[in-house]
Scaffold this active site. Structure first.
Site, PDB file in Angstrom:
ATOM      1  CG  LEU A  30      -2.653 -27.541 -34.903  1.00 56.97           C
ATOM      2  CD1 LEU A  30      -2.728 -28.611 -33.902  1.00 56.97           C
ATOM      3  CD2 LEU A  30      -0.912 -26.866 -34.666  1.00 56.97           C
ATOM      4  CG  ASP A  31      -5.131 -24.422 -34.838  1.00 58.63           C
ATOM      5  OD1 ASP A  31      -5.412 -25.132 -34.137  1.00 58.63           O
ATOM      6  OD2 ASP A  31      -3.801 -23.844 -35.059  1.00 58.63           O
ATOM      7  CD  GLU A  32      -6.405 -25.559 -41.791  1.00 62.66           C
ATOM      8  OE1 GLU A  32      -7.390 -25.167 -42.614  1.00 62.66           O
ATOM      9  OE2 GLU A  32      -5.772 -24.548 -41.839  1.00 62.66           O
TER      10      GLU A  32
END
Lengths: 283, 283, 283, 283
Positions: free
Chosen positions: C226-228
């Site tokens: 996530l969000d990476e």
């Protein structure tokens, strides 16, 4: 919770802040925002004071009357507003939809504390958009010959809707004296350049011709001198030799949209004060 | 013309603005700037008031005493300053000169209302630069083994110069408790990332690794928790896949320089107030 | 006039630019844009070449076949596109309309060279908006219990519409492996912070808590972490102590809208290349 | 590792990229950067190609001779540079030090690939600064009566130092034909406004008068028409009604410094090409 807003100006002198605070205290109010400015050149004092009052006391006429002695004592020009007062707004557009669609969407989302009561256009393109947002659309075509008559119609529509703020959302017509005089400091225009650069027609062509490395947009109150009115908001975005005029137009649309929305928001939140040819925009 | 500045905070309550304005009026002062903020979460009121006084009356201790009853009545924490009070500043640097040179140049040009009284460095590189600006240079080398002793020397120098503000102008050493405790909210550090992203070592390498499209710099008050102190100023600049770490370092230097200068300027102009882990920066 | 676009990567070595230019010349093409990048760390060469061809020859499969010997000789990974190829896009949204409305409006105005073929939402709010733009709206509600089944439905809709790019326009659900694996480097998400700061939930609350002086938005390709995922575009806007979380949310909306649109535009114009965890965005 | 740089322009036609790449390949070179631009209005092709060569072959005259047949075949105007060629630069200043000090500091830190060989000023103020950086300082006072003679002296100094680039670092004198003609597209000026707004004298006063919400700075090649030369770099910063002219001057200094440095850097890295009244700045 609604609040009261005072927007005032007068000659700078000791005791002004005290007098206003004293008035608020006497009203059993609590100041939640206060911002002031002294124009050094002219020695004029400007202030925006926002204060909470018991709801029952939040009556504009009552507050104006109560403040009158203070205003008189210091020679203050004063406007009183409720923070939940939502000015009645008309949007004027031509063929381009971006500013119009953006303002309608912001209004719909609750971001703009105003009532958009009419869309007026010299083209029929935006009737569907207006309808989608539940706003009456007035199609008032114009030719060079009918300009005066069309402006009279525009004025009629504005009056019929009891409009307090006119927003020229890329309305590509020049307004004449009758409309301008009817809405002093209450017509906001968006010009697609960082004024005072590139006044007049086709600013993106002018920008490309000059080889600038940034383009801009300027929201200002419309006055009789084209593109010369008090500036409310401006912004720019970088461009390069790779950008064609079409690229500038595209990049500029985002600027126009954001800058106009910022200006309209400041106005309907009672955060603007015009003096001379400048606009104080309180934060 | 010098003015007096009050920086105050207390629990929000009606009558605060009035009480302060009344005090200024009683002093025969004229408020030239006033800005306030209410932190909604905590219900705390903050205010910065700047007012003109007859020069003879511009005595900090006298003003503090005169204001004491008001402060006591509302439970206000208050700082009083003269606008022409120039805090005594020490600049700490390691090998990189850009922030150090920039602050010295701004000071020399009259832009920073402060007195730079000492340059301290763990390297000898900047002795010439300090000398050029007429500032004493203290070369205090440090190794992991001598850290504690060197910090004691740093503290001695700071005290000898009666320093009020410590600026870590890319000083690549971590300060320990003794220095931090001696200068609460009076040590400004510049970190080369947009905190809280990329805390710790080599933020530009971290940024390049993560593939961000902008890099930043953050000026904050130094606290015991590294890179966690109250933020005063931040800015960013765009980068792209074309930028190597060396490019980020170069672009970052300009950011660090400007952001640190902005923070130092805000502090020495008495425009900052720390509460909890945040900094209010008045305009 | 449509053009052909080559997006290629391989180990850097002499003769690459020559070989590609030779291919274009042999095709009687004219290069109108060319941009290259060498990643110094990995020694990988990336290039985007756009060239005019006689319209009759603008056949992707034919060009791929003709280029195959060159690609093979240098070990190139290559994508061939027509500039007038308009990827089929699905927009996924939850309750917030701003990104969705903005992308639809840009598409309608001709600014996005893509076909928006479906709106998918776990809420029914945007059915009218989708209808206004003539795009099918699929309401696929989801609960923690039905998450897997709903994702299967989402995947069915994407396949039924032959979707090539999925845009998470503030879609507040986390996507699982099946959807992510079906669209590698073809799902664009907008996160409302300047990543890697404030990953996860409620970034504006985190930002307000930390007292940052700017907030941001990040568009990235969605990956399992996530969000990476690889960042495509980022931007920030200044904030201050005066901004409540509600203010951050409002200011952030404009950022999210513009940053997501910029990322989507880069993708559908065939200007992005993912390598490792980074995105090359050609100009 | 030094590289060779070709800056070329000619009428756009098929085969240009191929011909240049073929030349590099024949030289056993490896292209590390290549950027091109086609001006659609005029149909002119511009390219910057940077390539590695065996050091022994990095001889400008040899490369020019080897490239001559290609240049002739396509009618190319071409400049050949070594990336490690450091142009000899003179800085001209009046009383204000910020641009001068900044360029000297950047040069000292290794950021500017140039040789600063002289500081020329109509005032004596900067002699110490120049000396600190080890650069000869020439004090050439000027009055309205001696203007022509002083310019002849300036020209003598430039020639004596074999200067290739003249930087007007807030040099408040207008240069005449002899100097301008001697350095076509090789004199960079910084003007303290976002041109074409506020040409001429006292732009910050003009800006304050007009009530703009941003101020700017513009670096451009000096031409006989004052403030009309090809723009290299521009930037702006926000201002408000609170900013006095003195504030604009202070904020503007940072802009002027950064914008001028950016322009000088682009020039000495051989990334600029002037055509007509515009500057192509390669990335």
């Amino acid at each position: 919770m609604p609040t009261a807003v005072l927007l005032l100006s007068c000659r700078d002198q000791p005791g002004l802040v005290h007098a206003v605070a004293e008035f608020v205290l006497a009203e059993h109010g609590n100041i939640v925002h206060a911002e002031q400015h002294i124009d050094q050149g002219s020695g004029v004092f400007f202030q925006r004071v926002e204060f909470e009052l018991p709801t029952a006391d939040l009556d504009i006429e009552r507050i104006e009357a109560a403040f009158a002695p203070t205003a008189e004592r210091f020679g203050m020009a004063v406007q009183v507003r409720r923070s939940d007062d939502r000015p009645r707004v008309a949007l004027l557009a031509s063929t381009q939809p971006h500013c119009l669609a953006d303002l309608l969407a912001r209004w719909r989302s609750g971001e703009l504390p105003a009532e958009i009561v009419a869309v007026i256009s010299n083209h029929a393109d935006h009737a569907g958009l207006a309808e989608f947002h539940g706003v009456p659309h007035h199609h008032l075509p114009v030719t060079p010959e009918t300009r005066e008559a069309q402006e009279a119609q525009v004025l009629d529509v504005l009056r019929a809707h009891d409009v307090e703020l006119v927003v020229l959302a890329r309305y590509m017509q020049i307004l004449g004296r009758p409309v301008l005089d009817a809405y002093p400091s209450r017509i906001i225009n968006i010009h697609h350049s960082f004024l005072p650069a590139f006044v007049g027609a086709r600013p993106y062509h002018q920008a490309q011709q000059r080889g600038v490395k940034l383009i801009g947009a300027t929201a200002h109150y419309a006055t009789f001198e084209l593109d010369e009115g008090p500036i409310i908001a401006q912004d720019v975005t970088p461009v390069s030799h790779r950008d064609s005029v079409a690229d500038l137009v595209r990049k500029g649309r985002d600027l126009e949209t954001v800058v106009l929305a910022r200006a309209v928001r400041a106005h309907v939140e009672h955060r603007t004060l015009v003096y001379g040819n400048k606009t104080i925009v309180f934060g």
